[in-house]
Design a protein around this motif. Structure first.
Motif, PDB file in Angstrom:
ATOM      1  N   MET A 132       0.841  -1.190   0.000  1.00 43.14           N
ATOM      2  CA  MET A 132       0.000   0.000   0.000  1.00 43.14           C
ATOM      3  C   MET A 132       0.875   1.238   0.000  1.00 43.14           C
ATOM      4  O   MET A 132       1.856   1.313   0.739  1.00 43.14           O
ATOM      5  N   ASP A 133       0.546   2.203  -0.849  1.00 39.61           N
ATOM      6  CA  ASP A 133       1.260   3.475  -0.901  1.00 39.61           C
ATOM      7  C   ASP A 133       0.569   4.464   0.022  1.00 39.61           C
ATOM      8  O   ASP A 133      -0.549   4.902  -0.260  1.00 39.61           O
ATOM      9  N   ARG A 134       1.238   4.833   1.087  1.00 42.29           N
ATOM     10  CA  ARG A 134       0.623   5.748   2.049  1.00 42.29           C
ATOM     11  C   ARG A 134       0.945   7.202   1.729  1.00 42.29           C
ATOM     12  O   ARG A 134       0.265   8.100   2.187  1.00 42.29           O
ATOM     13  N   GLU A 135       2.005   7.439   0.964  1.00 42.88           N
ATOM     14  CA  GLU A 135       2.341   8.801   0.589  1.00 42.88           C
ATOM     15  C   GLU A 135       1.706   9.148  -0.744  1.00 42.88           C
ATOM     16  O   GLU A 135       1.687   8.331  -1.658  1.00 42.88           O
ATOM     17  N   LYS A 136       1.200  10.340  -0.852  1.00 49.71           N
ATOM     18  CA  LYS A 136       0.589  10.796  -2.091  1.00 49.71           C
ATOM     19  C   LYS A 136       1.663  10.878  -3.177  1.00 49.71           C
ATOM     20  O   LYS A 136       2.713  11.481  -2.974  1.00 49.71           O
ATOM     21  N   PRO A 137       1.463  10.232  -4.335  1.00 51.11           N
ATOM     22  CA  PRO A 137       2.488  10.246  -5.369  1.00 51.11           C
ATOM     23  C   PRO A 137       2.674  11.633  -5.965  1.00 51.11           C
ATOM     24  O   PRO A 137       1.719  12.373  -6.176  1.00 51.11           O
ATOM     25  N   LEU A 138       3.932  11.996  -6.198  1.00 54.41           N
ATOM     26  CA  LEU A 138       4.230  13.300  -6.787  1.00 54.41           C
ATOM     27  C   LEU A 138       4.216  13.151  -8.298  1.00 54.41           C
ATOM     28  O   LEU A 138       5.263  13.114  -8.953  1.00 54.41           O
ATOM     29  N   LEU A 139       3.043  13.037  -8.852  1.00 56.57           N
ATOM     30  CA  LEU A 139       2.884  12.837 -10.283  1.00 56.57           C
ATOM     31  C   LEU A 139       1.749  13.717 -10.791  1.00 56.57           C
ATOM     32  O   LEU A 139       0.642  13.694 -10.253  1.00 56.57           O
ATOM     33  N   ARG A 140       2.034  14.493 -11.821  1.00 54.79           N
ATOM     34  CA  ARG A 140       1.002  15.296 -12.476  1.00 54.79           C
ATOM     35  C   ARG A 140       0.336  14.411 -13.530  1.00 54.79           C
ATOM     36  O   ARG A 140       0.997  13.881 -14.418  1.00 54.79           O
ATOM     37  N   VAL A 141      -0.972  14.232 -13.399  1.00 53.45           N
ATOM     38  CA  VAL A 141      -1.729  13.360 -14.303  1.00 53.45           C
ATOM     39  C   VAL A 141      -2.633  14.221 -15.171  1.00 53.45           C
ATOM     40  O   VAL A 141      -3.409  15.040 -14.665  1.00 53.45           O
ATOM     41  N   VAL A 142      -2.520  14.031 -16.487  1.00 51.67           N
ATOM     42  CA  VAL A 142      -3.301  14.789 -17.455  1.00 51.67           C
ATOM     43  C   VAL A 142      -4.125  13.819 -18.296  1.00 51.67           C
ATOM     44  O   VAL A 142      -3.577  12.888 -18.897  1.00 51.67           O
ATOM     45  N   LEU A 143      -5.425  14.016 -18.318  1.00 45.77           N
ATOM     46  CA  LEU A 143      -6.313  13.249 -19.191  1.00 45.77           C
ATOM     47  C   LEU A 143      -6.717  14.148 -20.350  1.00 45.77           C
ATOM     48  O   LEU A 143      -7.201  15.257 -20.132  1.00 45.77           O
ATOM     49  N   THR A 144      -6.532  13.670 -21.564  1.00 43.55           N
ATOM     50  CA  THR A 144      -6.852  14.500 -22.727  1.00 43.55           C
ATOM     51  C   THR A 144      -7.376  13.636 -23.863  1.00 43.55           C
ATOM     52  O   THR A 144      -6.853  12.556 -24.120  1.00 43.55           O
ATOM     53  N   ASP A 145      -8.417  14.107 -24.520  1.00 43.06           N
ATOM     54  CA  ASP A 145      -8.992  13.339 -25.618  1.00 43.06           C
ATOM     55  C   ASP A 145      -9.738  14.293 -26.551  1.00 43.06           C
ATOM     56  O   ASP A 145     -10.261  15.327 -26.106  1.00 43.06           O
ATOM     57  N   VAL A 146      -9.791  13.923 -27.822  1.00 38.28           N
ATOM     58  CA  VAL A 146     -10.511  14.743 -28.790  1.00 38.28           C
ATOM     59  C   VAL A 146     -12.015  14.496 -28.725  1.00 38.28           C
ATOM     60  O   VAL A 146     -12.795  15.275 -29.283  1.00 38.28           O
ATOM     61  N   ASN A 147     -12.427  13.439 -28.045  1.00 39.90           N
ATOM     62  CA  ASN A 147     -13.835  13.068 -27.940  1.00 39.90           C
ATOM     63  C   ASN A 147     -14.479  13.818 -26.771  1.00 39.90           C
ATOM     64  O   ASN A 147     -14.157  13.562 -25.609  1.00 39.90           O
ATOM     65  N   ALA A 148     -15.396  14.734 -27.076  1.00 37.36           N
ATOM     66  CA  ALA A 148     -16.033  15.550 -26.039  1.00 37.36           C
ATOM     67  C   ALA A 148     -16.824  14.693 -25.057  1.00 37.36           C
ATOM     68  O   ALA A 148     -16.910  15.026 -23.863  1.00 37.36           O
ATOM     69  N   GLU A 149     -17.404  13.590 -25.514  1.00 39.52           N
ATOM     70  CA  GLU A 149     -18.173  12.720 -24.621  1.00 39.52           C
ATOM     71  C   GLU A 149     -17.271  12.075 -23.577  1.00 39.52           C
ATOM     72  O   GLU A 149     -17.631  11.958 -22.399  1.00 39.52           O
ATOM     73  N   VAL A 150     -16.084  11.660 -23.990  1.00 38.87           N
ATOM     74  CA  VAL A 150     -15.116  11.094 -23.047  1.00 38.87           C
ATOM     75  C   VAL A 150     -14.703  12.142 -22.021  1.00 38.87           C
ATOM     76  O   VAL A 150     -14.623  11.869 -20.816  1.00 38.87           O
ATOM     77  N   VAL A 151     -14.459  13.355 -22.476  1.00 35.01           N
ATOM     78  CA  VAL A 151     -14.054  14.431 -21.571  1.00 35.01           C
ATOM     79  C   VAL A 151     -15.148  14.709 -20.540  1.00 35.01           C
ATOM     80  O   VAL A 151     -14.867  14.865 -19.343  1.00 35.01           O
ATOM     81  N   ARG A 152     -16.401  14.753 -20.983  1.00 38.15           N
ATOM     82  CA  ARG A 152     -17.511  14.968 -20.043  1.00 38.15           C
ATOM     83  C   ARG A 152     -17.584  13.830 -19.024  1.00 38.15           C
ATOM     84  O   ARG A 152     -17.812  14.062 -17.826  1.00 38.15           O
ATOM     85  N   ALA A 153     -17.402  12.610 -19.483  1.00 36.41           N
ATOM     86  CA  ALA A 153     -17.453  11.452 -18.578  1.00 36.41           C
ATOM     87  C   ALA A 153     -16.310  11.490 -17.571  1.00 36.41           C
ATOM     88  O   ALA A 153     -16.495  11.168 -16.394  1.00 36.41           O
ATOM     89  N   TRP A 154     -15.130  11.923 -18.008  1.00 40.97           N
ATOM     90  CA  TRP A 154     -14.017  12.077 -17.071  1.00 40.97           C
ATOM     91  C   TRP A 154     -14.351  13.107 -16.000  1.00 40.97           C
ATOM     92  O   TRP A 154     -14.062  12.896 -14.824  1.00 40.97           O
ATOM     93  N   ARG A 155     -14.929  14.223 -16.415  1.00 45.62           N
ATOM     94  CA  ARG A 155     -15.220  15.287 -15.454  1.00 45.62           C
ATOM     95  C   ARG A 155     -16.174  14.785 -14.364  1.00 45.62           C
ATOM     96  O   ARG A 155     -16.072  15.194 -13.201  1.00 45.62           O
ATOM     97  N   ALA A 156     -17.076  13.908 -14.732  1.00 44.68           N
ATOM     98  CA  ALA A 156     -17.980  13.325 -13.743  1.00 44.68           C
ATOM     99  C   ALA A 156     -17.255  12.304 -12.865  1.00 44.68           C
ATOM    100  O   ALA A 156     -17.361  12.335 -11.629  1.00 44.68           O
ATOM    101  N   ALA A 157     -16.505  11.409 -13.492  1.00 43.92           N
ATOM    102  CA  ALA A 157     -15.852  10.333 -12.747  1.00 43.92           C
ATOM    103  C   ALA A 157     -14.758  10.850 -11.819  1.00 43.92           C
ATOM    104  O   ALA A 157     -14.562  10.327 -10.718  1.00 43.92           O
ATOM    105  N   PHE A 158     -14.040  11.894 -12.254  1.00 45.74           N
ATOM    106  CA  PHE A 158     -12.921  12.425 -11.483  1.00 45.74           C
ATOM    107  C   PHE A 158     -13.289  13.709 -10.736  1.00 45.74           C
ATOM    108  O   PHE A 158     -12.402  14.469 -10.347  1.00 45.74           O
TER     109      PHE A 158
END
Length: 228
Positions: A3-29
């Motif tokens: 188990m990782d107890r420390e918050k990972p120092l990683l910048r995560v970027v989600l990007t897609d040309v599909n607007a439906e995927v982007v909307r779904a990400w905004r809800a899920a995340f």
């Protein structure tokens, strides 16, 4: 698995040309504001690593894989396939990944993770998106273990949402599962990762499409395996 107890120092970027995927990400995340979400091509995103959904042979002949191959040059496929041959005997199982130098400044690394065994395969009724996403983050862990701090940012597209025909909401929720695994766990190897995900998510097809599933912390860590 540990188990990782420390918050990972990683910048995560989600990007897609599909607007439906982007909307779904905004809800899920919605409750993970540290994850950046953009509409647009991954080619426009500056990150240490890009994640490309591929097939088990690393043939970059369709979808985002082909776009990245055109951008980085044919040599990137040779490096991916060489890594698959050297590390996995020529066939990369779903739920594993390879990380190779890109030959470019942006990104420095390409992480290839299969969402399907063959090109243009329908994976909408599988756990492949969760497996692929978790494997991509496991590859980040592995690369940073080899070279500490070499990947501090990573960009991902909607895994399986185009060629794999996974519905946008299902894709987003399974990627959220993969991301939370990265925050919570560091797997011993890809066998451990696949076993954990399949053991807890095998009934995902019977759950509501909008449900997000977080893999539970096991009572005791799994045995350490020698293979990656």
């Amino acid at each position: 698995m540990t188990m990782d107890r420390e918050k990972p120092l990683l910048r995560v970027v989600l990007t897609d040309v599909n607007a439906e995927v982007v909307r779904a990400w905004r809800a899920a995340f919605a409750d993970t504001p540290e994850v950046e979400i953009h509409k647009g091509s991954i080619l426009t995103r500056h990150a240490d690593a890009w994640v490309s959904p591929t097939n088990s042979r690393g043939r970059m002949d369709g979808g985002v894989d082909a776009v990245i191959k055109r951008h980085l040059g044919a040599g990137i496929q040779l490096r991916v396939q060489r890594a698959i041959r050297d590390q996995f005997g020529g066939s990369l199982p779903v739920g594993s990944a390879v990380c190779v130098p890109s030959g470019a400044v942006n990104p420095t690394f390409l992480i290839s993770t299969p969402t399907m065994e063959q090109s243009a395969q329908n994976v909408s009724e599988t756990l492949n998106v969760a497996l692929a996403c978790a494997a991509a983050f496991q590859a980040v862990h592995a690369q940073n273990a080899r070279q500490p701090g070499s990947i501090s940012s990573v960009a991902l597209v909607g895994l399986g949402a185009a060629t794999g025909r996974v519905p946008a909401r299902v894709c987003a929720n399974l990627m959220w599962t993969g991301y939370t695994l990265f925050n919570d766990y560091r797997f011993h190897d890809y066998d451990d990762l696949r076993e954990t995900i399949r053991g807890q998510l095998d009934d995902i097809g019977s759950r509501p499409e909008e449900e997000r599933v977080r893999v539970a912390v096991p009572a005791t860590p799994g045995p350490r395996r020698s293979r990656g």
